[in-house]
Design a protein around this motif. Structure first.
Motif, PDB file in Angstrom:
ATOM      1  N   LEU A 120       0.831  -1.208   0.000  1.00  0.00           N
ATOM      2  CA  LEU A 120       0.000   0.000   0.000  1.00  0.00           C
ATOM      3  C   LEU A 120       0.866   1.260   0.000  1.00  0.00           C
ATOM      4  O   LEU A 120       0.531   2.251  -0.652  1.00  0.00           O
ATOM      5  N   ALA A 121       1.979   1.216   0.704  1.00  0.00           N
ATOM      6  CA  ALA A 121       2.875   2.377   0.757  1.00  0.00           C
ATOM      7  C   ALA A 121       3.357   2.758  -0.633  1.00  0.00           C
ATOM      8  O   ALA A 121       3.414   3.950  -0.981  1.00  0.00           O
ATOM      9  N   ASN A 122       3.689   1.761  -1.426  1.00  0.00           N
ATOM     10  CA  ASN A 122       4.169   2.056  -2.777  1.00  0.00           C
ATOM     11  C   ASN A 122       3.075   2.698  -3.625  1.00  0.00           C
ATOM     12  O   ASN A 122       3.339   3.620  -4.406  1.00  0.00           O
ATOM     13  N   ARG A 123       1.829   2.221  -3.472  1.00  0.00           N
ATOM     14  CA  ARG A 123       0.718   2.807  -4.229  1.00  0.00           C
ATOM     15  C   ARG A 123       0.436   4.227  -3.742  1.00  0.00           C
ATOM     16  O   ARG A 123       0.169   5.123  -4.542  1.00  0.00           O
ATOM     17  N   PHE A 124       0.460   4.414  -2.425  1.00  0.00           N
ATOM     18  CA  PHE A 124       0.208   5.751  -1.874  1.00  0.00           C
ATOM     19  C   PHE A 124       1.303   6.731  -2.306  1.00  0.00           C
ATOM     20  O   PHE A 124       1.029   7.889  -2.631  1.00  0.00           O
ATOM     21  N   GLU A 125       2.542   6.255  -2.302  1.00  0.00           N
ATOM     22  CA  GLU A 125       3.659   7.115  -2.708  1.00  0.00           C
ATOM     23  C   GLU A 125       3.508   7.538  -4.167  1.00  0.00           C
ATOM     24  O   GLU A 125       3.734   8.712  -4.510  1.00  0.00           O
ATOM     25  N   ALA A 126       3.133   6.588  -5.020  1.00  0.00           N
ATOM     26  CA  ALA A 126       2.942   6.914  -6.435  1.00  0.00           C
ATOM     27  C   ALA A 126       1.828   7.938  -6.615  1.00  0.00           C
ATOM     28  O   ALA A 126       1.912   8.817  -7.491  1.00  0.00           O
ATOM     29  N   ARG A 127       0.795   7.858  -5.783  1.00  0.00           N
ATOM     30  CA  ARG A 127      -0.313   8.805  -5.848  1.00  0.00           C
ATOM     31  C   ARG A 127       0.054  10.134  -5.200  1.00  0.00           C
ATOM     32  O   ARG A 127      -0.479  11.195  -5.568  1.00  0.00           O
ATOM     33  N   GLY A 128       0.924  10.073  -4.196  1.00  0.00           N
ATOM     34  CA  GLY A 128       1.347  11.287  -3.506  1.00  0.00           C
ATOM     35  C   GLY A 128       0.497  11.659  -2.314  1.00  0.00           C
ATOM     36  O   GLY A 128       0.576  12.788  -1.818  1.00  0.00           O
ATOM     37  N   SER A 129      -0.308  10.705  -1.800  1.00  0.00           N
ATOM     38  CA  SER A 129      -1.140  11.006  -0.639  1.00  0.00           C
ATOM     39  C   SER A 129      -1.606   9.712   0.015  1.00  0.00           C
ATOM     40  O   SER A 129      -1.575   8.634  -0.592  1.00  0.00           O
ATOM     41  N   GLY A 130      -2.052   9.833   1.261  1.00  0.00           N
ATOM     42  CA  GLY A 130      -2.610   8.692   1.977  1.00  0.00           C
ATOM     43  C   GLY A 130      -2.062   8.576   3.388  1.00  0.00           C
ATOM     44  O   GLY A 130      -1.035   9.185   3.733  1.00  0.00           O
ATOM     45  N   THR A 131      -2.762   7.815   4.198  1.00  0.00           N
ATOM     46  CA  THR A 131      -2.355   7.569   5.579  1.00  0.00           C
ATOM     47  C   THR A 131      -2.386   6.077   5.856  1.00  0.00           C
ATOM     48  O   THR A 131      -3.373   5.402   5.566  1.00  0.00           O
ATOM     49  N   GLU A 213      -6.351  12.982  11.869  1.00  0.00           N
ATOM     50  CA  GLU A 213      -6.735  14.383  11.668  1.00  0.00           C
ATOM     51  C   GLU A 213      -5.606  15.332  12.021  1.00  0.00           C
ATOM     52  O   GLU A 213      -5.369  16.326  11.325  1.00  0.00           O
ATOM     53  N   ARG A 214      -4.884  15.025  13.101  1.00  0.00           N
ATOM     54  CA  ARG A 214      -3.861  15.942  13.608  1.00  0.00           C
ATOM     55  C   ARG A 214      -2.457  15.639  13.090  1.00  0.00           C
ATOM     56  O   ARG A 214      -1.502  16.362  13.403  1.00  0.00           O
ATOM     57  N   GLY A 215      -2.313  14.552  12.333  1.00  0.00           N
ATOM     58  CA  GLY A 215      -1.006  14.219  11.777  1.00  0.00           C
ATOM     59  C   GLY A 215      -0.015  13.703  12.807  1.00  0.00           C
ATOM     60  O   GLY A 215       1.199  13.911  12.666  1.00  0.00           O
ATOM     61  N   LYS A 216      -0.507  13.017  13.822  1.00  0.00           N
ATOM     62  CA  LYS A 216       0.389  12.470  14.842  1.00  0.00           C
ATOM     63  C   LYS A 216       1.130  11.252  14.304  1.00  0.00           C
ATOM     64  O   LYS A 216       0.662  10.565  13.393  1.00  0.00           O
ATOM     65  N   ASN A 217       2.270  10.954  14.894  1.00  0.00           N
ATOM     66  CA  ASN A 217       3.120   9.866  14.416  1.00  0.00           C
ATOM     67  C   ASN A 217       3.022   8.599  15.261  1.00  0.00           C
ATOM     68  O   ASN A 217       2.838   7.508  14.733  1.00  0.00           O
ATOM     69  N   ILE A 218       3.156   8.751  16.564  1.00  0.00           N
ATOM     70  CA  ILE A 218       3.117   7.613  17.496  1.00  0.00           C
ATOM     71  C   ILE A 218       2.121   7.942  18.582  1.00  0.00           C
ATOM     72  O   ILE A 218       2.203   9.018  19.203  1.00  0.00           O
ATOM     73  N   ILE A 219       1.173   7.038  18.825  1.00  0.00           N
ATOM     74  CA  ILE A 219       0.178   7.326  19.849  1.00  0.00           C
ATOM     75  C   ILE A 219       0.094   6.176  20.846  1.00  0.00           C
ATOM     76  O   ILE A 219       0.048   5.005  20.469  1.00  0.00           O
ATOM     77  N   TYR A 220       0.101   6.537  22.118  1.00  0.00           N
ATOM     78  CA  TYR A 220      -0.236   5.620  23.209  1.00  0.00           C
ATOM     79  C   TYR A 220      -1.707   5.873  23.509  1.00  0.00           C
ATOM     80  O   TYR A 220      -2.090   7.001  23.814  1.00  0.00           O
ATOM     81  N   VAL A 221      -2.525   4.849  23.442  1.00  0.00           N
ATOM     82  CA  VAL A 221      -3.959   5.055  23.622  1.00  0.00           C
ATOM     83  C   VAL A 221      -4.247   5.621  25.001  1.00  0.00           C
ATOM     84  O   VAL A 221      -5.037   6.556  25.144  1.00  0.00           O
TER      85      VAL A 221
END
Length: 245
Positions: A120-131, A213-221
């Motif tokens: 999925l990362a490769n497809r998202f990278e080719a598109r230029g967007s995604g989470t 929504e906030r673009g966080k990287n690592i979250i502890y619930v």
């Protein structure tokens, strides 16, 4: 403005279904992916009816890596968000003695999830967007005698997500690592878990939606897990060997 679809990998899990409901409530179409996916028809109808969004079912096997590229190609639309809730804990006592059992845990928690998110990362990278959202575990932050097979797999997955995030940071693709701690699910229902340290699946889903929504990287619930794991990781190895954790 219409919202992009959200792919839930491991949609049969309690966390996966909670994440699906959460994003559906925000107006996102949902793609539910799991083994024996036809069994999720009732869940599909429930999500679609309750939140008035399109919900589709897709057969997916995290361990069948050769099928992953074709699986993505078969989706009605490349998702904007993909959340991987695939996982399998097994029993540590079995994993210690049966290397096939240990391999299943390792493949289910690291190899399979890393494979599909990598595609999925490769497809998202080719598109230029995604989470991309990977649900890992605090168990991967330090090996403990009581669950080191599961923990080692999650450690690998956490490192994979970190590297993927670093690689894609300038490509328009965001990667989130989720470290839930204890969660009250079917996988943990036989465990005696401390209430103050145990999240509910809906709580995990809320944190994930917020992180997207906030673009966080690592979250502890539950934030207390950050402190707990900082303490555990700081214990000298000579002392750590004497502890029963």
């Amino acid at each position: 403005m219409s919202k992009g679809p959200v792919l839930i990998l491991g949609a049969r899990s309690d966390i996966g279904l909670a994440v699906a409901h959460n994003f559906a409530s925000l107006g996102h179409p949902i793609q539910l992916a799991a083994r024996n996916v036809d069994d999720l028809e009732a869940n599909r109808n429930d999500i679609a009816t309750r939140h008035n969004v399109d919900v589709t079912l897709h057969a997916f096997d995290a361990l069948d890596q050769d099928s992953h590229a074709g699986f993505i190609d078969s989706l009605p639309e490349l998702p904007q968000i993909a959340a991987c809730a695939v996982g399998y804990m097994g029993e540590q006592s079995d994993n210690e003695q049966d290397m096939a059992a240990a391999a299943l845990v390792m493949r289910s928690n690291y190899e399979g999830p890393a494979s599909i998110l990598g595609e999925l990362a490769n497809r998202f990278e080719a598109r230029g967007s995604g989470t991309l959202v990977g649900i890992s575990s605090v168990a991967g932050l330090r090996g403990r005698a009581t669950n080191y097979v599961y923990g080692s797999a999650k450690a690998g997955f956490t490192a994979f997500l970190s590297g993927l995030r670093n690689r894609l940071a300038k490509k328009g693709v965001h990667v989130i690592t989720v470290l839930p701690g204890f969660v009250a699910t079917r996988m943990t229902e036989d465990m005696d878990l401390p209430a103050k340290l145990t999240a509910q699946p809906d709580e995990v889903a809320d944190k994930i939606a917020n992180a997207v929504e906030r673009g966080k990287n690592i979250i502890y619930v539950r934030p207390i897990w950050r402190l707990i794991m900082a303490v555990i990781c700081s214990i000298p190895e000579g002392v750590f060997k004497k502890l029963e954790l």
